[in-house]
Design an enzyme around this catalytic site. Structure first.
Site, PDB file in Angstrom:
ATOM      1  N   HIS A 155      39.780  34.754  30.201  1.00 38.95           N
ATOM      2  CA  HIS A 155      38.582  33.910  30.002  1.00 38.95           C
ATOM      3  C   HIS A 155      38.847  32.581  30.704  1.00 38.95           C
ATOM      4  O   HIS A 155      39.093  32.556  31.911  1.00 38.95           O
ATOM      5  CB  HIS A 155      38.343  33.806  28.487  1.00 38.95           C
ATOM      6  CG  HIS A 155      37.048  33.201  28.066  1.00 38.95           C
ATOM      7  ND1 HIS A 155      36.018  32.914  28.926  1.00 38.95           N
ATOM      8  CD2 HIS A 155      36.600  32.814  26.825  1.00 38.95           C
ATOM      9  CE1 HIS A 155      35.009  32.385  28.238  1.00 38.95           C
ATOM     10  NE2 HIS A 155      35.341  32.306  26.968  1.00 38.95           N
ATOM     11  N   HIS A 186      33.563  40.081  36.544  1.00 44.21           N
ATOM     12  CA  HIS A 186      32.887  39.453  35.414  1.00 44.21           C
ATOM     13  C   HIS A 186      32.180  40.537  34.623  1.00 44.21           C
ATOM     14  O   HIS A 186      31.671  41.487  35.206  1.00 44.21           O
ATOM     15  CB  HIS A 186      31.865  38.411  35.913  1.00 44.21           C
ATOM     16  CG  HIS A 186      31.484  37.431  34.854  1.00 44.21           C
ATOM     17  ND1 HIS A 186      30.505  37.687  33.936  1.00 44.21           N
ATOM     18  CD2 HIS A 186      31.980  36.213  34.565  1.00 44.21           C
ATOM     19  CE1 HIS A 186      30.406  36.646  33.124  1.00 44.21           C
ATOM     20  NE2 HIS A 186      31.285  35.746  33.481  1.00 44.21           N
ATOM     21  N   ASP A 237      36.016  30.785  38.158  1.00 40.99           N
ATOM     22  CA  ASP A 237      37.398  30.304  38.135  1.00 40.99           C
ATOM     23  C   ASP A 237      38.122  30.467  39.455  1.00 40.99           C
ATOM     24  O   ASP A 237      39.238  29.964  39.607  1.00 40.99           O
ATOM     25  CB  ASP A 237      38.180  31.050  37.046  1.00 40.99           C
ATOM     26  CG  ASP A 237      37.780  30.573  35.666  1.00 40.99           C
ATOM     27  OD1 ASP A 237      37.599  29.359  35.520  1.00 40.99           O
ATOM     28  OD2 ASP A 237      37.646  31.409  34.762  1.00 40.99           O
TER      29      ASP A 237
HETATM   30  N1  ACO Z   1      41.119  42.711  39.733  1.00 40.03           N
HETATM   31  C1  ACO Z   1      41.271  44.042  39.945  1.00 40.03           C
HETATM   32  N2  ACO Z   1      40.550  44.977  39.296  1.00 40.03           N
HETATM   33  C2  ACO Z   1      39.637  44.567  38.418  1.00 40.03           C
HETATM   34  C3  ACO Z   1      39.410  43.183  38.164  1.00 40.03           C
HETATM   35  C4  ACO Z   1      40.193  42.250  38.872  1.00 40.03           C
HETATM   36  N3  ACO Z   1      40.030  40.940  38.669  1.00 40.03           N
HETATM   37  N4  ACO Z   1      38.439  43.058  37.228  1.00 40.03           N
HETATM   38  C5  ACO Z   1      38.065  44.295  36.913  1.00 40.03           C
HETATM   39  N5  ACO Z   1      38.784  45.207  37.626  1.00 40.03           N
HETATM   40  C6  ACO Z   1      38.626  46.673  37.612  1.00 40.03           C
HETATM   41  C7  ACO Z   1      39.231  47.275  36.360  1.00 40.03           C
HETATM   42  O1  ACO Z   1      40.581  47.643  36.566  1.00 40.03           O
HETATM   43  C8  ACO Z   1      38.314  48.452  36.141  1.00 40.03           C
HETATM   44  O2  ACO Z   1      38.689  49.450  37.065  1.00 40.03           O
HETATM   45  P1  ACO Z   1      38.620  51.017  36.636  1.00 40.03           P
HETATM   46  O3  ACO Z   1      37.154  51.274  36.384  1.00 40.03           O
HETATM   47  O4  ACO Z   1      39.202  51.762  37.779  1.00 40.03           O
HETATM   48  O5  ACO Z   1      39.439  51.135  35.391  1.00 40.03           O
HETATM   49  C9  ACO Z   1      36.954  47.955  36.568  1.00 40.03           C
HETATM   50  O6  ACO Z   1      37.219  46.926  37.528  1.00 40.03           O
HETATM   51  C10 ACO Z   1      36.119  47.379  35.426  1.00 40.03           C
HETATM   52  O7  ACO Z   1      36.907  46.362  34.770  1.00 40.03           O
HETATM   53  P2  ACO Z   1      36.839  46.035  33.243  1.00 40.03           P
HETATM   54  O8  ACO Z   1      38.159  45.467  32.817  1.00 40.03           O
HETATM   55  O9  ACO Z   1      36.312  47.218  32.482  1.00 40.03           O
HETATM   56  O10 ACO Z   1      35.734  44.921  33.231  1.00 40.03           O
HETATM   57  P3  ACO Z   1      35.437  43.908  32.052  1.00 40.03           P
HETATM   58  O11 ACO Z   1      33.991  43.612  32.105  1.00 40.03           O
HETATM   59  O12 ACO Z   1      35.992  44.394  30.765  1.00 40.03           O
HETATM   60  O13 ACO Z   1      36.308  42.636  32.446  1.00 40.03           O
HETATM   61  C11 ACO Z   1      36.982  40.565  33.293  1.00 40.03           C
HETATM   62  C12 ACO Z   1      35.789  41.448  32.954  1.00 40.03           C
HETATM   63  C13 ACO Z   1      37.858  40.374  32.036  1.00 40.03           C
HETATM   64  C14 ACO Z   1      36.458  39.197  33.707  1.00 40.03           C
HETATM   65  C15 ACO Z   1      37.795  41.217  34.431  1.00 40.03           C
HETATM   66  O14 ACO Z   1      36.995  41.357  35.582  1.00 40.03           O
HETATM   67  C16 ACO Z   1      39.079  40.432  34.752  1.00 40.03           C
HETATM   68  O15 ACO Z   1      40.103  40.659  34.114  1.00 40.03           O
HETATM   69  N6  ACO Z   1      39.025  39.510  35.765  1.00 40.03           N
HETATM   70  C17 ACO Z   1      40.171  38.681  36.079  1.00 40.03           C
HETATM   71  C18 ACO Z   1      40.276  37.542  35.077  1.00 40.03           C
HETATM   72  C19 ACO Z   1      39.214  36.491  35.305  1.00 40.03           C
HETATM   73  O16 ACO Z   1      38.974  36.054  36.430  1.00 40.03           O
HETATM   74  N7  ACO Z   1      38.596  36.051  34.199  1.00 40.03           N
HETATM   75  C20 ACO Z   1      37.601  34.987  34.246  1.00 40.03           C
HETATM   76  C21 ACO Z   1      36.248  35.524  33.908  1.00 40.03           C
HETATM   77  S1  ACO Z   1      35.046  34.251  34.052  1.00 40.03           S
HETATM   78  C22 ACO Z   1      35.245  33.339  32.658  1.00 40.03           C
HETATM   79  O17 ACO Z   1      35.641  33.780  31.621  1.00 40.03           O
HETATM   80  C23 ACO Z   1      34.979  31.963  32.751  1.00 40.03           C
END
Ligand code: ACO
Length: 428
Positions: free
Chosen positions: A267, A306, A362
């Site tokens: 987050h 996201h 971010d």
């Molecule tokens: N890098 C690589 N792969 C990713 C990323 C990433 N940043 N984000 C998602 N994925 C992939 C997952 O591995 C998953 O792949 P799969 O379908 O093969 O298993 C798919 O994309 C879907 O990801 P989920 O984790 O199910 O997506 P979710 O909606 O739960 O997560 C989140 C959203 C937590 C923001 C995620 O994209 C992430 O971890 N990003 C990196 C951390 C980040 O930048 N957070 C800031 C968010 S903005 C904020 O809070 C202000």
């Protein structure tokens, strides 16, 4: 066409007609669907609330596919261009943009509440010299509940208004002290001549000069970053705020909990994680190998992806523009080249394209913060200051919503069936 949903339960052959309102069905309407006597009724299973609306809200609108973000109906791009943070905080909290007179009154009220009680200063002095500023921030915001005893009167509108002003003003001062503490410098008292953001920079960076004068470009850039971070509807920390607030605890305790949720790397801690990632990659040449590791499941590309945005985060677009203005003043952050290369490769790569992973707020904010002289540890605190406006607005909305009750989700129990107690000498 009727706004209803017809469900046939194939276990019993029975049909049910449920009303659809505002694109939703009420999950409590499903309770009538029973497999037989003794069944407590059908539930929905939605870990992490992927498709569950837990409230009706009039604060922030997001269209994740189109990359639209609006506070109270106003596009984020227009607010970032024309408003200052306190004006936007007012909009988020009270529903309308303030008139000139309202803004002056609001500005004065906030300015008059920036001072912290001397006991708060003493409390903060007790933290270890190298304590993480976000840990200090969370604990100190929570501790304010012991100072403002009227905060417990959560159904008294005037008491709520007092906590609102205190919180918006004091989180910036707590943040300033947490930073000064972590670098072993004296705490700087607020300067009421300066803007909200100018004063914040004063509390962070004033040295021995008689009067601190913020650089106007950096002051404006930080103010815009505050606007962009002020609210984002039902994100993890706001949901934490609502869940904690639903027990009718005071808002300081609830905001301490919301800020704790914000701190995590998935987050608001992501901007700190992005910087560590960029430093770890070290050079543009190492980007393809890093991307290959992410695709192989070894770590994530921080600052990408996201839950709601499945296109470019509109806040990231604005931040990218501000970055250029900030780097004109501070000099270019050398990590920017690595970030641009990561973005270039990821936006063409099938892995990221098919999963609709784009830069989020971010991805670039940390680069700006670093160029402005903030340490990485401090990035989540910079997020928490403006998000306090959003948290408070959602808390206020929750308390006024007659449909809300204490948050208490259901579960699917998978543990052992009832069994007889075994004395210690009989256990294997
Ligand atoms: N890098 C690589 N792969 C990713 C990323 C990433 N940043 N984000 C998602 N994925 C992939 C997952 O591995 C998953 O792949 P799969 O379908 O093969 O298993 C798919 O994309 C879907 O990801 P989920 O984790 O199910 O997506 P979710 O909606 O739960 O997560 C989140 C959203 C937590 C923001 C995620 O994209 C992430 O971890 N990003 C990196 C951390 C980040 O930048 N957070 C800031 C968010 S903005 C904020 O809070 C202000």
């Amino acid at each position: 066409m009727a706004d209803t949903l017809t469900i046939t339960d194939n276990r019993t052959g029975q049909k049910y007609e449920l009303p659809i309102q505002e694109g939703t069905i009420r999950t409590t309407d499903l309770k009538q669907i029973k497999a037989g006597p003794g069944d407590t009724g059908l539930m929905t299973y939605d870990p992490a609330f992927l498709n569950t609306a837990a409230c009706r809200s009039a604060i922030t609108f997001i269209d994740g596919d189109k990359g639209i973000l609006e506070y109270r109906g106003y596009p984020i791009e227009q607010l970032a261009e024309h408003c200052n943070y306190l004006e936007v905080a007012y909009l988020i909290l009270f529903g309308e943009l303030p008139t000139e007179a309202q803004l002056n009154t609001w500005d004065d009220a906030i300015t008059q509440h920036t001072l912290l009680h001397e006991n708060v200063k003493k409390l903060m002095e007790g933290f270890q010299y190298d304590a993480h500023p976000m840990g200090i921030f969370i604990s100190t915001v929570g501790a304010l509940s012991t100072l403002y005893r009227d905060a417990k009167q959560v159904f008294d509108q005037e008491a709520r208004n007092r906590q609102c002003v205190r919180l918006i003003a004091k989180v910036a001062s707590i943040a300033g002290y947490s930073y000064r503490h972590s670098i072993g410098r004296n705490y700087v008292y607020p300067d009421n001549d300066l803007s909200f953001t100018g004063n914040f920079l004063n509390m962070l960076f004033k040295m021995t000069e008689l009067k601190y004068r913020p650089n106007p470009v950096l002051e404006r850039a930080l103010d815009i970053l505050f606007i962009l971070h002020a609210d984002h509807e039902q994100n993890c920390s706001t949901t934490a705020m609502r869940v904690i607030g639903s027990s009718h605890v005071d808002p300081y305790s609830a905001i301490a909990g919301a800020a704790a949720a914000l701190w995590g790397p998935l987050h608001g801690g992501a901007n700190e994680a992005v910087l560590r990632m960029l430093e770890g990659i070290g050079s543009k040449n190492n980007v393809p190998a890093f991307i290959a590791r992410v695709k192989a499941g070894d770590g994530r590309l921080m600052g990408f992806g996201h839950r709601i945005y499945k296109s470019y985060d509109p806040r990231a677009t604005i931040i990218k523009r501000i970055a250029d203005e900030v780097f004109e003043v501070t000099g270019r952050n050398p990590l920017l080249d690595i970030a641009l290369e990561l973005e270039r490769i990821a936006l063409q790569d099938e892995y990221f394209v098919t999963r609709k992973l784009y830069p989020n707020v971010d991805f670039y904010s940390g680069l700006i913060y670093q160029a402005m002289g903030f340490p990485k540890d401090f990035f989540p605190v910079l997020f928490a200051i403006p998000r306090t406006a959003g948290w408070f607005a959602h808390w206020e909305e929750l308390l006024r919503d007659s449909e809300q009750k204490i948050a208490r989700p259901r579960q699917i129990y998978l543990g052992p069936k009832r069994r007889e107690f075994l004395p210690r000498d009989k256990r294997t």
